[in-house]
Write an enzyme that holds these catalytic residues in place. Structure first.
Site, mmCIF file in Angstrom:
data_model
loop_
_atom_site.group_PDB
_atom_site.id
_atom_site.type_symbol
_atom_site.label_atom_id
_atom_site.label_comp_id
_atom_site.label_asym_id
_atom_site.label_seq_id
_atom_site.Cartn_x
_atom_site.Cartn_y
_atom_site.Cartn_z
ATOM 1 N N ARG A 7 0.837 -1.199 0.000
ATOM 2 C CA ARG A 7 0.000 0.000 0.000
ATOM 3 C C ARG A 7 0.869 1.246 0.000
ATOM 4 N NH1 ARG A 7 -1.258 3.862 3.234
ATOM 5 N NH2 ARG A 7 -0.044 2.954 4.921
ATOM 6 N N VAL A 8 0.444 2.242 -0.761
ATOM 7 C CA VAL A 8 0.996 3.589 -0.669
ATOM 8 C C VAL A 8 -0.167 4.536 -0.437
ATOM 9 C CG1 VAL A 8 3.092 3.197 -2.033
ATOM 10 C CG2 VAL A 8 0.980 3.870 -3.181
ATOM 11 N N SER A 9 0.144 5.719 0.077
ATOM 12 C CA SER A 9 -0.912 6.650 0.461
ATOM 13 C C SER A 9 -1.433 7.510 -0.679
ATOM 14 C CB SER A 9 -0.414 7.574 1.574
ATOM 15 O OG SER A 9 -0.048 6.814 2.690
ATOM 16 N N THR A 10 -0.574 7.820 -1.634
ATOM 17 C CA THR A 10 -0.996 8.730 -2.690
ATOM 18 C C THR A 10 -0.710 8.151 -4.062
ATOM 19 O OG1 THR A 10 1.128 9.884 -2.735
ATOM 20 C CG2 THR A 10 -0.546 10.771 -1.249
ATOM 21 N N GLN A 13 2.931 8.016 -5.422
ATOM 22 C CA GLN A 13 3.913 7.102 -4.859
ATOM 23 C C GLN A 13 3.955 5.800 -5.658
ATOM 24 O OE1 GLN A 13 2.361 7.160 -0.820
ATOM 25 N NE2 GLN A 13 4.213 8.208 -0.140
#
Length: 193
Positions: A7-10, A13
């Site tokens: 998972r990445v937040s944005t 990324q």
């Protein structure tokens, strides 16, 4: 089965390094998503993972903060997985939580310390962002999207009024002028009033 979660937040990324590491560890299936880790509500890939895993599976995550940034969510996710008979491994944090095993107290402590730091880091980001926004507002700076040039808006309105002759849809006008459809509708309503 070895299953990975990344998972990445944005959107900006990159997931590639997480995916590569998970593949190195032999993950046969990897669930990926680009969404904030502060809540599990919007996490479709995480929900899919829960729907697909079976007793005896192993879930690999590169780091604790990739699974969640809330200590409560972290504990709940790992506990739920272990109760389902699924073991959880955090590769870079060198922690593992085997199904049916209470684990050792030092691992549990490290898990909670690292999880607390992940939550603390997220809280700092939110705090700094809020402070920056307030400072910018106090200085009279405009936040959000930059508005379209008035000439573009006028052109869009003109094309909208002439759409019977030019055969253009609002979507066509929006693409041509760069003015969002919602802005066109708002401005047309303003001109009518």
């Amino acid at each position: 089965m070895k299953i990975g979660y990344a998972r990445v937040s944005t959107v900006g990324q990159d997931l590639e390094s997480q995916e590569n590491l998970l593949m190195e560890y032999g993950c046969e299936r990897i669930f990926v998503e680009k969404v904030t880790g502060t809540s599990t509500a919007q996490r479709k890939a995480l929900q899919d993972l829960f729907d697909k895993i079976r007793e005896g599976d192993e879930v690999y995550v590169t780091k604790i903060d990739r699974l969640a940034r809330s200590i409560i969510d972290l504990n709940k996710i790992v506990s739920d997985l272990n109760e389902m008979g699924v073991s959880v491994y955090f590769i870079k944090d060198n922690l593992e939580f085997q199904a049916g095993d209470e684990g050792n107290s030092m691992q549990r402590l490290m898990f909670n310390v690292l999880g607390s730091f992940a939550q603390f880091e997220r809280d700092l980001i939110v705090e700094r962002t809020t402070e920056g926004r307030e400072r910018a507002k106090a200085q009279g700076k405009h936040l959000g999207r930059k508005g379209k040039a008035e000439k573009d808006v006028k052109k869009a309105i003109r094309l909208y009024k002439e759409r019977d002759q030019n055969g253009m849809s609002v979507t066509d006008i929006s693409k041509l002028t760069g003015v969002p459809r919602s802005t066109i509708y708002v401005k047309v309503k303003e001109y009518k009033e």
